[in-house]
Write an enzyme that holds these catalytic residues in place. Structure first.
Site, mmCIF file in Angstrom:
data_model
loop_
_atom_site.group_PDB
_atom_site.id
_atom_site.type_symbol
_atom_site.label_atom_id
_atom_site.label_comp_id
_atom_site.label_asym_id
_atom_site.label_seq_id
_atom_site.Cartn_x
_atom_site.Cartn_y
_atom_site.Cartn_z
ATOM 1 N N LYS A 208 58.498 29.847 67.067
ATOM 2 C CA LYS A 208 57.862 28.822 66.218
ATOM 3 C C LYS A 208 56.206 29.071 66.133
ATOM 4 O O LYS A 208 55.731 29.213 64.768
ATOM 5 C CB LYS A 208 58.106 27.321 66.243
ATOM 6 C CG LYS A 208 57.627 26.431 65.633
ATOM 7 C CD LYS A 208 57.406 25.296 66.214
ATOM 8 C CE LYS A 208 56.550 24.702 66.940
ATOM 9 N NZ LYS A 208 56.175 23.311 67.209
ATOM 10 N N ASN A 209 55.729 29.177 67.151
ATOM 11 C CA ASN A 209 54.220 29.365 67.121
ATOM 12 C C ASN A 209 53.885 30.662 66.706
ATOM 13 O O ASN A 209 52.420 30.693 66.789
ATOM 14 C CB ASN A 209 53.729 29.026 68.648
ATOM 15 C CG ASN A 209 53.786 27.313 68.947
ATOM 16 O OD1 ASN A 209 54.221 26.744 68.005
ATOM 17 N ND2 ASN A 209 54.006 27.004 69.937
ATOM 18 N N CYS B 113 52.459 16.488 67.153
ATOM 19 C CA CYS B 113 52.618 15.807 68.501
ATOM 20 C C CYS B 113 51.544 15.061 69.012
ATOM 21 O O CYS B 113 50.471 15.816 68.913
ATOM 22 C CB CYS B 113 53.164 16.734 69.413
ATOM 23 S SG CYS B 113 55.144 17.206 68.992
ATOM 24 N N ARG C 200 42.976 17.305 69.940
ATOM 25 C CA ARG C 200 43.019 18.667 69.446
ATOM 26 C C ARG C 200 42.009 18.680 68.506
ATOM 27 O O ARG C 200 42.424 18.933 67.276
ATOM 28 C CB ARG C 200 44.609 19.072 69.290
ATOM 29 C CG ARG C 200 45.240 19.190 70.546
ATOM 30 C CD ARG C 200 46.522 19.763 70.142
ATOM 31 N NE ARG C 200 47.421 18.832 69.531
ATOM 32 C CZ ARG C 200 48.851 19.242 68.962
ATOM 33 N NH1 ARG C 200 49.188 20.513 69.469
ATOM 34 N NH2 ARG C 200 49.530 18.605 68.338
ATOM 35 N N ASP D 263 53.452 23.670 77.653
ATOM 36 C CA ASP D 263 54.375 23.324 76.959
ATOM 37 C C ASP D 263 55.945 23.526 77.570
ATOM 38 O O ASP D 263 56.765 23.040 77.063
ATOM 39 C CB ASP D 263 55.018 24.463 75.673
ATOM 40 C CG ASP D 263 53.786 24.114 74.478
ATOM 41 O OD1 ASP D 263 53.561 23.057 74.426
ATOM 42 O OD2 ASP D 263 53.869 24.780 73.599
ATOM 43 N N ARG E 242 61.818 19.903 65.988
ATOM 44 C CA ARG E 242 60.509 20.799 65.491
ATOM 45 C C ARG E 242 60.620 22.094 66.402
ATOM 46 O O ARG E 242 59.768 22.706 65.851
ATOM 47 C CB ARG E 242 59.525 19.818 65.723
ATOM 48 C CG ARG E 242 59.450 18.621 64.811
ATOM 49 C CD ARG E 242 57.957 17.937 65.076
ATOM 50 N NE ARG E 242 57.066 18.781 64.797
ATOM 51 C CZ ARG E 242 56.045 19.054 65.917
ATOM 52 N NH1 ARG E 242 56.116 18.497 67.268
ATOM 53 N NH2 ARG E 242 55.260 19.968 65.992
#
Length: 419
Positions: free
Chosen positions: A22-23, A116, A121, A304, A397
């Protein structure tokens, strides 16, 4: 609002496959807007965040189609430069429009994005990089507008190796006039994937994956076909899942070099790991030993995986310590694990959690964020009885087809309600 219900299990078995990252998919999808003509992106996971970025790309006027894990984008008809506010708030990765559109169109607009709630950030390093390349930045509350008549290569030092800032600056600099050097750049595999995609489109980027990236700007990029790397965080979660249940589990489609810190810690705990060209087999038939872990930017232990790994530590003999150095709010799952009986003492100074071996009991808990949700599924697997995880939409997600994948290896899990 969806809920996940998980029943404790003695062991799981079989094979589970990892989806595309995903990232990596999110910035690559936005970078597809930089090229002339069509890009075909393969192994794009079917996730909430991906569906949101498809909506963003569509809202900007591009031709976009997403089916069967393939995303096709033709940006030639783009007629807008601003991400709709509601979509920006849903998806933090919406800020990649800034680097992509600054390069291709000379301007871009968005609101400060959501995502999230795991800590502060800010995008100040992104904006610092854009300014160094010659862009003007205007901020009005949560609204950001950037524009530049011409981008010029520059030497940029990042005060922190931010993944998002590194990616955004790479995109902007890839079409700037002259040479750009990014020092103290982030080194994550997803950055390498973005650079590889841009290079196939015609960019000249060297050094991605190291802390110094050199970019020679080009006048234009051309759409192409590209396949996304496997998701290292999904892979790591499944390896931990095999370990915490004391199972023998094969995790397919894994690039082991992307998860070396996790593999090292699993071996230190007494877990047997067997690697081959396609994946990794985890065998955790013996007792687990306590270890200490400290999250760091890549190639250190990934933040993560901190929450899922903490669940594993609740089943390890002795005292373990977890030190979180990346996000200040990344211990929200601790209170949820305590509801299940976990013995965890959180020390605010130093962002440290001390974990002792404890049996867990199923109860109602809340997924405070994506990785916390994954951790609570793992906790439910080793808990006595049934665990109900509220706000399960967070989990979807980041984990494609999670219900079907987990059922495929013998896990009793169901979803109640819609995300």
């Amino acid at each position: 609002m969806s809920q996940f219900v998980v029943s404790g299990t003695e062991q799981i078995n079989g094979e589970i496959s990892v989806s595309g990252a995903k990232n990596a998919a999110l910035p690559v999808a936005m970078a597809s807007l930089m090229g002339h003509g069509e890009s075909v992106l393969c192994d794009i996971p079917d996730l909430r965040d991906i569906r949101n970025i498809v909506k963003i790309i569509d809202s900007l006027g591009a031709e976009v189609e997403y089916k069967n894990n393939q995303l096709t984008v033709n940006p030639d008809a783009v007629d807008k430069i601003q991400v709709p506010e509601d979509l920006a708030q849903e998806l933090r990765a919406s800020y990649y429009i800034l680097g992509a559109f600054l390069a291709r169109h000379g301007q871009a607009e968005t609101t400060i994005p959501g995502g999230c709630d795991i800590g502060d950030r800010p995008i100040d390093l992104h904006l610092k990089g854009f300014k160094a390349l010659g862009a003007e930045v205007t901020i009005d509350g949560t609204f950001v507008h950037i524009e530049a008549e011409k981008l010029t290569g520059a030497k940029i030092y990042l005060d922190y190796p931010s993944v998002g800032a590194t990616m955004n600056i790479i995109m902007a600099a890839s079409m700037a006039e002259g040479k750009t050097v990014i020092e103290n750049a982030a080194r994550e595999p997803e950055i390498v994937d973005l650079a590889n995609y841009l290079n196939v489109m015609g960019a000249e980027i060297k050094g991605a994956g190291t802390d110094v990236i050199r970019i020679e700007g080009v006048e234009e990029l051309t759409g192409t076909e590209y396949t996304i790397i496997p998701d290292r965080i999904e892979a790591g979660t499944y390896l931990i899942m095999g370990a915490v249940t004391g199972s023998e589990l094969y995790v397919d489609n894994v690039l082991v070099e992307h998860i070396k810190p996790l593999v090292a810690k699993l071996k230190e705990m007494g877990v047997r790991i067997e690697e081959d060209v396609d994946g990794v087999k985890v065998n955790a038939k013996s007792d687990l030993k306590a270890v200490d872990v400290k999250t760091l930017p890549y190639p250190g232990f990934p933040t993560d995986l901190q929450a899922p790994f903490m669940v594993l530590l609740t089943q390890a003999e002795g005292e373990s310590k977890v030190i979180e150095t990346v996000f200040e709010n990344r211990f929200a799952h601790v209170e949820e694990l305590k509801k299940m009986g976990a013995e965890i003492k959180e020390k605010k100074i130093g962002h440290t959690a001390v974990v002792h071996q404890t049996p867990l009991t199923g109860t109602e808990v809340r997924a405070t964020d994506l990785r916390a949700g994954a951790a609570l599924i793992l906790a439910g697997l080793v808990a006595e009885g049934e665990t109900t995880i509220k706000e399960g939409y967070h989990i979807e997600r980041g984990y494609e087809n999670v219900i079907d994948k987990l059922r495929g290896v013998g896990i009793d899990i169901k979803k109640i309600g819609n995300s």
